[in-house]
Design a protein around this motif. Sequence first.
Motif: not given
Length: 534
Positions: A446-466
Motif C-alpha cells: 500500500l503506497d504512502w499517498r493512499f494511506l495518507t488520504k485514508l488517514v485524513i478521510t477517516s479522521f474527518g469522518m471520526i470528528l464529524a461523527v463525534h
Amino acid sequence: MQNKKMKNAMQGAFILTLASLVAKVLSAIYRIPLQNLVGNTGFYVYQQIYPIYGIGITFALSGFPVFVSKLIAEQETTASKVRVAQRAFVILSGISVVIVAALMGGAPFIAQAMGDGGLTPIIRCVSLMFLFMPFLAVGRGYYQGIFQMGPTARSQIMEQVVRVGVIIVVAYMAAKQNWNVYRMGTWAMSGAVVAALVSTLYFGRLFWTKLFTRQPHTPVVQPKIPSYKQLGRRFWVEGGTICLFAAIIILLQLIDSFTVKNGLVAGGDSDRAAKSLKGVYDRAQPLVQLGLVIATSFSTTLLPSLTKAVQKRNQTEFKRSAQSMLHICLAISVAACAGMVVLLPQINQVLFGNTEGTRAIQIYVLAIILTALITTYNSVLQSLNVFQPAIIAFGAGLLVKLGLNQLAVTHYGIEGASWVTVLSLAVILGCLFVQVSDALRESLRLDWRFLTKLVITSFGMILAVHFVQLGLLRLFVGAGRLELGALILIIVGIGVLVFGGIAIGLRLFTIREWLTIPYGKRLLKKLEKIVSKK
C-alpha cells in the motif's frame, strides 16, 4: 464467447456475494435478541459452542464448496464433473463421520476443558450438523463449478432463515418458561441441525438424478479424473487452507471458549461471574461479523478480474486488480471500525441494554481491519495457487492466541483477550506479507499517498461523527433504546456521507475502483452532486 462467460461469472459472483451478505447479516443480527432474551449467562452458553457450529458452517458454506467448485470447473466434460463430484462426496463423507464420532465421544472432555461440564449435550447436538456437510458442500460446489450461483445462494438464505427462526423461538420459550440455560442452549443449537437438513433436501434432486444415479449415456472412453489419493491430498492442502482462512475469526473464538472463562476464574472471579463476563465479551462477535461482511463483500467483486488476469498472465492487470481490492477492503474496513469505536457506548446500550464491556469490544473490533486485509491477501495468494505462506502464517497466529490468551485474561480480564486476538491477527498478516515473493509483495504493498488520504478521510469522518453524536445526545437526553437506535442510524448516515465526500475530494479511489463497487457509479454521482453543492 469469452466476454459472455466472464460477464456470467461476474453476475454469478455478485448474486453469491449478495446472498452471502444477507445470510451473514442474519447470522449476526439474531444474536442481539438472543442475548436480550436469555441474558449474559445464556448467551455465554450459546457462544461457548458456537465456534464448533461456525467451523461446520464454514466447511459447508464457504470453505469446501469453493474448493469443490474449483475441482468441477477444471473438468472439461459433464461426465467428468459428475465423477469428480462423486469422489469429493465420498472423501467429505469420511471426514464428516470422523468429526461426528470425535465430537460425540469427546464431548464430555471438551466440555470439561472449557470449564463447564454442562455443555456436553450441546456439543453432541451440534455435532449432528456435520453429517450433512458432504451434501451441502458438494451440492453448492457442483453448481458453483458450472457457474450456476442461484441454487447456492438460495440454499444459504434458506439455511440461515430456518436456523435463526428456530433459535429465536427457542429463546422466547426459554425466557417465558424459565428453562435451564443448558436446555436452552441444546435446543437453540438444534436449529443448526434442522437448517442443515432443510438445505440438504433442497439439493435432493441433484443427488438423486445425477450424482447417485448411473447416467444412461455414459461415454465408452471415460475421461481421466484425479484419483482418490490425488483428491485427498488436494482436499488436505488447498481445501484445508481455504477453510482455515474462511474460519479465521471462528477458530480464535474457539480458543476463547477454552481459555476466557477459565482465565477469569483463575484471576479471581467466581464461576457465575466468569460466565456472565464471557457473555459480555461475546457481544463483540456479531459486531465484528457485520463489519467484515461490509468490508469484504465489496472487495470480493474484483476476484473474477483477478482470476482472469492470472489466466492471461497479465502482470499489469493482476497488480492493478490486487491493489484495487486492497484499497477498497482497507478503506471500508477502517471506516466501519472507526465508526464502531466512536459509537460503541451507544451501540452497546441499544443492542444489549447496558454499556458493560465497551472497552473490551472497542479493542476487539480492530480485528475488522486486520481480518479484512488477511482475507484479501489470502484471496490474491489463492488466485495464484500459493498456499504454504498462508498455512505458516495461520499456524503462527494460532500459537500466539493459544500461548497468551489465558495468561492475558487472568491478569487483564476480557480486555486482555481482545488485545491477544488483535495481536494474533497482526502476526498472521505480518507473516503473510513477509513470506511472499518480492514481485508479489510489490502487488500487495500500500503506497504512502493512499494511506495518507485514508488517514485524513477517516479522521474527518471520526470528528464529524463525534461532534454530531455529542450534539444529538445532548439534545435528546434520556432517550430510550429505540430512540437512541434511530439517532445512531442518523449519525451513521452522516458518517457515510462525510467519508464519501472527503474520499471524492481527495481522490481516495480511482474511477475504476469506484466502478467496481456494486452501485458504485450511482453512488459516485450522488456524492459528487452533494460535494459540488457545498
